[in-house]
Design a protein around this motif. Sequence first.
Motif, mmCIF file in Angstrom:
data_model
loop_
_atom_site.group_PDB
_atom_site.id
_atom_site.type_symbol
_atom_site.label_atom_id
_atom_site.label_comp_id
_atom_site.label_asym_id
_atom_site.label_seq_id
_atom_site.Cartn_x
_atom_site.Cartn_y
_atom_site.Cartn_z
ATOM 1 N N THR A 137 7.218 20.321 -6.964
ATOM 2 C CA THR A 137 7.558 20.248 -5.544
ATOM 3 C C THR A 137 6.842 19.038 -4.966
ATOM 4 O OG1 THR A 137 5.736 21.697 -4.896
ATOM 5 C CG2 THR A 137 7.847 22.755 -5.322
ATOM 6 N N GLY A 138 7.302 18.562 -3.847
ATOM 7 C CA GLY A 138 6.692 17.409 -3.202
ATOM 8 C C GLY A 138 7.162 16.084 -3.770
ATOM 9 N N VAL A 139 8.217 16.083 -4.584
ATOM 10 C CA VAL A 139 8.743 14.850 -5.162
ATOM 11 C C VAL A 139 9.650 14.174 -4.132
ATOM 12 C CG1 VAL A 139 10.177 13.846 -6.973
ATOM 13 C CG2 VAL A 139 8.638 15.737 -7.513
ATOM 14 N N LYS A 140 9.334 12.912 -3.837
ATOM 15 C CA LYS A 140 10.136 12.142 -2.894
ATOM 16 C C LYS A 140 11.213 11.330 -3.601
ATOM 17 C CE LYS A 140 7.762 9.802 0.047
ATOM 18 N NZ LYS A 140 6.729 8.961 0.667
ATOM 19 N N ASP A 141 10.907 10.825 -4.813
ATOM 20 C CA ASP A 141 11.844 9.940 -5.502
ATOM 21 C C ASP A 141 11.501 9.871 -6.988
ATOM 22 O OD1 ASP A 141 13.967 8.162 -5.720
ATOM 23 O OD2 ASP A 141 12.765 6.414 -5.180
ATOM 24 N N THR A 147 5.549 11.121 -5.380
ATOM 25 C CA THR A 147 5.338 12.431 -4.780
ATOM 26 C C THR A 147 4.693 12.271 -3.410
ATOM 27 O OG1 THR A 147 3.089 12.879 -5.566
ATOM 28 C CG2 THR A 147 4.901 13.341 -7.104
ATOM 29 N N SER A 148 4.513 13.377 -2.724
ATOM 30 C CA SER A 148 3.868 13.361 -1.416
ATOM 31 C C SER A 148 2.404 12.948 -1.517
ATOM 32 C CB SER A 148 3.983 14.737 -0.758
ATOM 33 O OG SER A 148 3.384 15.719 -1.575
ATOM 34 N N GLU A 149 1.824 13.005 -2.714
ATOM 35 C CA GLU A 149 0.423 12.637 -2.926
ATOM 36 C C GLU A 149 0.269 11.326 -3.693
ATOM 37 O OE1 GLU A 149 -2.360 14.199 -1.770
ATOM 38 O OE2 GLU A 149 -0.976 15.454 -0.639
ATOM 39 N N GLY A 150 1.349 10.591 -3.903
ATOM 40 C CA GLY A 150 1.291 9.334 -4.645
ATOM 41 C C GLY A 150 2.156 9.415 -5.895
ATOM 42 N N ARG A 151 1.978 8.453 -6.784
ATOM 43 C CA ARG A 151 2.793 8.409 -8.010
ATOM 44 C C ARG A 151 2.283 9.388 -9.052
ATOM 45 N NH1 ARG A 151 5.537 2.659 -9.147
ATOM 46 N NH2 ARG A 151 6.569 2.595 -7.138
ATOM 47 N N MET A 176 0.845 -1.183 0.000
ATOM 48 C CA MET A 176 0.000 0.000 0.000
ATOM 49 C C MET A 176 0.889 1.245 0.000
ATOM 50 S SD MET A 176 -2.916 1.322 2.665
ATOM 51 C CE MET A 176 -3.763 -0.212 2.755
ATOM 52 N N GLU A 177 0.484 2.269 -0.755
ATOM 53 C CA GLU A 177 1.256 3.506 -0.851
ATOM 54 C C GLU A 177 1.021 4.390 0.355
ATOM 55 O OE1 GLU A 177 1.061 6.140 -4.293
ATOM 56 O OE2 GLU A 177 1.229 4.329 -5.494
ATOM 57 N N GLU A 178 2.111 4.918 0.895
ATOM 58 C CA GLU A 178 2.020 5.836 2.015
ATOM 59 C C GLU A 178 2.008 7.260 1.474
ATOM 60 O OE1 GLU A 178 4.989 7.375 5.466
ATOM 61 O OE2 GLU A 178 5.058 5.256 4.959
ATOM 62 N N LYS A 179 1.050 8.077 1.941
ATOM 63 C CA LYS A 179 0.972 9.466 1.509
ATOM 64 C C LYS A 179 1.351 10.379 2.662
ATOM 65 C CE LYS A 179 -2.541 8.799 -1.967
ATOM 66 N NZ LYS A 179 -3.842 9.169 -2.463
ATOM 67 N N ILE A 180 2.214 11.343 2.376
ATOM 68 C CA ILE A 180 2.614 12.332 3.368
ATOM 69 C C ILE A 180 1.882 13.618 3.012
ATOM 70 C CG2 ILE A 180 4.532 13.632 4.343
ATOM 71 C CD1 ILE A 180 6.326 11.260 3.526
ATOM 72 N N ARG A 181 1.019 14.076 3.884
ATOM 73 C CA ARG A 181 0.149 15.214 3.589
ATOM 74 C C ARG A 181 0.770 16.571 3.909
ATOM 75 N NH1 ARG A 181 -3.822 13.596 0.239
ATOM 76 N NH2 ARG A 181 -4.640 11.639 0.915
ATOM 77 N N ASN A 182 1.812 16.642 4.753
ATOM 78 C CA ASN A 182 2.326 17.952 5.147
ATOM 79 C C ASN A 182 3.324 18.554 4.168
ATOM 80 O OD1 ASN A 182 2.757 15.601 6.642
ATOM 81 N ND2 ASN A 182 3.688 16.626 8.340
ATOM 82 N N ILE A 183 3.684 17.866 3.097
ATOM 83 C CA ILE A 183 4.622 18.408 2.117
ATOM 84 C C ILE A 183 3.830 19.022 0.973
ATOM 85 C CG2 ILE A 183 6.460 17.851 0.489
ATOM 86 C CD1 ILE A 183 7.243 15.552 2.301
ATOM 87 N N SER A 184 4.162 20.253 0.621
ATOM 88 C CA SER A 184 3.500 20.943 -0.487
ATOM 89 C C SER A 184 3.720 20.178 -1.794
ATOM 90 C CB SER A 184 4.061 22.361 -0.611
ATOM 91 O OG SER A 184 3.518 23.009 -1.724
ATOM 92 N N HIS A 185 2.702 20.169 -2.613
ATOM 93 C CA HIS A 185 2.752 19.464 -3.883
ATOM 94 C C HIS A 185 2.310 20.447 -4.967
ATOM 95 C CE1 HIS A 185 2.506 15.904 -6.481
ATOM 96 N NE2 HIS A 185 1.434 16.464 -6.989
ATOM 97 N N LYS A 186 3.220 20.769 -5.892
ATOM 98 C CA LYS A 186 2.920 21.767 -6.911
ATOM 99 C C LYS A 186 3.574 21.365 -8.226
ATOM 100 C CE LYS A 186 3.299 26.734 -7.671
ATOM 101 N NZ LYS A 186 3.794 27.983 -7.096
ATOM 102 N N LEU A 187 2.869 21.581 -9.348
ATOM 103 C CA LEU A 187 3.396 21.305 -10.682
ATOM 104 C C LEU A 187 3.213 22.561 -11.517
ATOM 105 C CD1 LEU A 187 2.992 18.232 -12.862
ATOM 106 C CD2 LEU A 187 2.325 20.430 -13.786
ATOM 107 N N THR A 188 4.309 23.052 -12.123
ATOM 108 C CA THR A 188 4.263 24.211 -13.006
ATOM 109 C C THR A 188 4.861 23.816 -14.346
ATOM 110 O OG1 THR A 188 4.592 25.671 -11.106
ATOM 111 C CG2 THR A 188 4.946 26.619 -13.280
#
Length: 70
Positions: free
Chosen positions: A23-27, A40-44, A1-13
């Motif tokens: 932003t919000g890219v983990k790997d 990302t912090s919100e999933g793949r 199951m995918e773990e989501k981290i909600r406190n990291i900002s997630h933005k795509l420009t």
Amino acid sequence: MEEKIRNISHKLTLDNRKEVLLTGVKDVVSFDEKEILLQTSEGRLQIRGSQLHVKGLDRSEERRVGKECR
């Protein structure tokens, strides 16, 4: 199951279809000239196109992924 981290900002420009700033890219899971797959912090996140290139990564909060469209 995918773990989501909600406190990291997630933005795509997207700038003129030449560069993507994320932003919000983990790997970076995988990448080639046709597809970039990111965790990302919100999933793949999948980016598809042609002649894609990862310009660089910054391990701080902001990550950059370059994309050239032709």
